[in-house]
Enzyme design. Structure first.
Site, mmCIF file in Angstrom:
data_model
loop_
_atom_site.group_PDB
_atom_site.id
_atom_site.type_symbol
_atom_site.label_atom_id
_atom_site.label_comp_id
_atom_site.label_asym_id
_atom_site.label_seq_id
_atom_site.Cartn_x
_atom_site.Cartn_y
_atom_site.Cartn_z
ATOM 1 N N TYR A 180 2.619 -3.928 9.256
ATOM 2 C CA TYR A 180 2.040 -2.909 10.146
ATOM 3 C C TYR A 180 1.438 -3.475 11.426
ATOM 4 O O TYR A 180 1.021 -2.701 12.287
ATOM 5 C CB TYR A 180 1.087 -1.995 9.342
ATOM 6 C CG TYR A 180 1.957 -1.030 8.555
ATOM 7 C CD1 TYR A 180 2.231 0.234 9.021
ATOM 8 C CD2 TYR A 180 2.617 -1.445 7.397
ATOM 9 C CE1 TYR A 180 3.099 1.088 8.362
ATOM 10 C CE2 TYR A 180 3.494 -0.611 6.722
ATOM 11 C CZ TYR A 180 3.729 0.654 7.211
ATOM 12 O OH TYR A 180 4.608 1.486 6.563
ATOM 13 N N PHE A 184 0.830 -1.212 0.000
ATOM 14 C CA PHE A 184 0.000 0.000 0.000
ATOM 15 C C PHE A 184 0.853 1.246 0.000
ATOM 16 O O PHE A 184 2.081 1.178 0.075
ATOM 17 C CB PHE A 184 -0.984 -0.030 1.170
ATOM 18 C CG PHE A 184 -0.396 0.189 2.537
ATOM 19 C CD1 PHE A 184 0.332 -0.807 3.181
ATOM 20 C CD2 PHE A 184 -0.581 1.400 3.200
ATOM 21 C CE1 PHE A 184 0.854 -0.598 4.444
ATOM 22 C CE2 PHE A 184 -0.053 1.618 4.469
ATOM 23 C CZ PHE A 184 0.667 0.615 5.094
ATOM 24 N N ALA A 217 9.891 -2.382 1.677
ATOM 25 C CA ALA A 217 8.619 -2.427 0.951
ATOM 26 C C ALA A 217 7.492 -2.079 1.928
ATOM 27 O O ALA A 217 7.568 -2.391 3.107
ATOM 28 C CB ALA A 217 8.401 -3.828 0.374
ATOM 29 N N LYS A 218 6.466 -1.426 1.410
ATOM 30 C CA LYS A 218 5.362 -1.008 2.292
ATOM 31 C C LYS A 218 4.280 -2.091 2.225
ATOM 32 O O LYS A 218 3.361 -2.028 1.410
ATOM 33 C CB LYS A 218 4.853 0.364 1.833
ATOM 34 C CG LYS A 218 4.184 1.159 2.930
ATOM 35 C CD LYS A 218 4.068 2.627 2.560
ATOM 36 C CE LYS A 218 3.018 3.334 3.379
ATOM 37 N NZ LYS A 218 3.241 3.344 4.815
ATOM 38 N N VAL A 219 4.466 -3.091 3.071
ATOM 39 C CA VAL A 219 3.651 -4.309 3.046
ATOM 40 C C VAL A 219 2.618 -4.240 4.177
ATOM 41 O O VAL A 219 2.950 -3.885 5.308
ATOM 42 C CB VAL A 219 4.559 -5.550 3.249
ATOM 43 C CG1 VAL A 219 3.740 -6.835 3.240
ATOM 44 C CG2 VAL A 219 5.648 -5.581 2.193
#
Ligand code: PMP
Length: 297
Positions: free
Chosen positions: A158, A37, A152-154
């Site tokens: 989160y 995202f 990486a924005k995985v």
């Protein structure tokens, strides 16, 4: 708050009402967190609504997707065009934008053939507010870079951010500051971190942090106005001799920090390098003069 009955989102290839957008209960992203995202902001500028660093954000989304074996069927330009359309259909100028590329129906631990794109936007105030923040060192380290792609924005990463944030709030602090696996200071749960010492800015190098677009922008502004910025590993002990500190992020922008675990930074925020950078950052996003240039001020 995130949507009303009238909100339009882009989901499964079309513009639909948010309340009518659906996702399968068997999506691999829901079960295992394999989605990617972005968090982007659009600002009202004298030249109209502008998405700040749109290409950088969507390139990062595509890079994150490639790392996670998630197919992205859209070019950066297509993603930007769809986003402007989402803003237009909702009559938004200042808005936070949330694209998610998520996986299709798949309960195996192998990447999915199918991926879907969701893009929503909503009005969002600065994520950490406008007051100086009281921060605590988290007992939750950032994810180990040998066990996942931290750059990486995985979506699944989160859960670590949620644990760190909740721990900080339960202890009565505004925000957490997380260490890397070797005990060096890394970043916040949703922001990068800088501190100032003797008129030099320090921030953790890439390796255990997300390569923040605000971080890069702030470093570029700082160097442009002649400030010295060093990307280097540093410990909590070094930080607790600092003069001032701040977080950077798309949602939080440039957010001043008053204290870390009770250590009060001695320099008044208004006299710090972070304060100057916060003003310059606001100027930049408000003028909208950044789309085709690396010379940003
Ligand atoms: N670190 C983490 C863990 C984040 O989630 C974010 C927000 N994307 C940032 C740093 C800041 O990145 P950016 O400036 O690109 O928003």
């Amino acid at each position: 708050m995130y949507f009303t009955n009238k909100t339009i989102v882009f989901a499964n290839g079309e513009f639909v009402k948010a309340k009518d957008a659906t996702v399968s209960m068997f999506s691999q992203t829901l079960h295992y967190g394999n989605g990617v995202f972005e968090g982007i902001r659009a600002y009202s500028t004298p030249g109209g609504t502008k998405i700040f660093k749109a290409r950088e954000h969507y390139q990062r989304l595509k890079d994150s997707a490639a790392k996670m074996h998630i197919r992205c069927n859209y070019s950066v330009k297509e993603l930007i065009d769809i986003t402007y359309e989402v803003l237009k259909r909702n009559k938004f100028s200042d808005a936070y934008i949330r694209p998610v590329l998520y996986s299709g129906i798949n309960m195996k631990l192998v990447p999915s053939e199918e991926s879907m794109l969701f893009i929503a936007a909503w009005k969002w105030a600065r994520y950490l507010g406008n007051k100086l923040l009281h921060v605590t060192i988290s007992s939750y380290e950032r994810p180990n870079p040998n066990s996942c792609h931290v750059e990486a924005k995985v979506t699944g990463h989160y859960v670590n951010s949620i644990l760190a944030t909740q721990e900080a709030r339960e202890k009565g602090f505004d925000e957490a500051l997380q260490l890397d696996l070797n005990g060096n200071v890394a970043e916040g749960p949703g922001t990068n971190f800088f501190y100032e010492k003797d008129s030099v800015l320090y921030t953790a190098p890439l390796g255990s942090i997300l390569a923040g677009i605000t971080r890069a922008t702030v470093m570029e502004i700082a160097r442009h106005v002649g400030m010295e910025v060093r990307e280097k590993l540093f410990t909590v002990e070094e930080l607790l001799e600092g003069d001032s500190a701040f977080f950077t992020g798309t949602a939080a922008e440039v957010a001043g920090i008053g204290s870390v675990d009770g250590y009060q930074f001695p320099l008044p925020w208004e006299d710090s390098m972070g304060y100057i950078l916060a003003q310059k950052y606001r100027q930049l996003i408000r003028t909208g003069d950044y789309s085709h240039s690396t010379t940003i001020i």
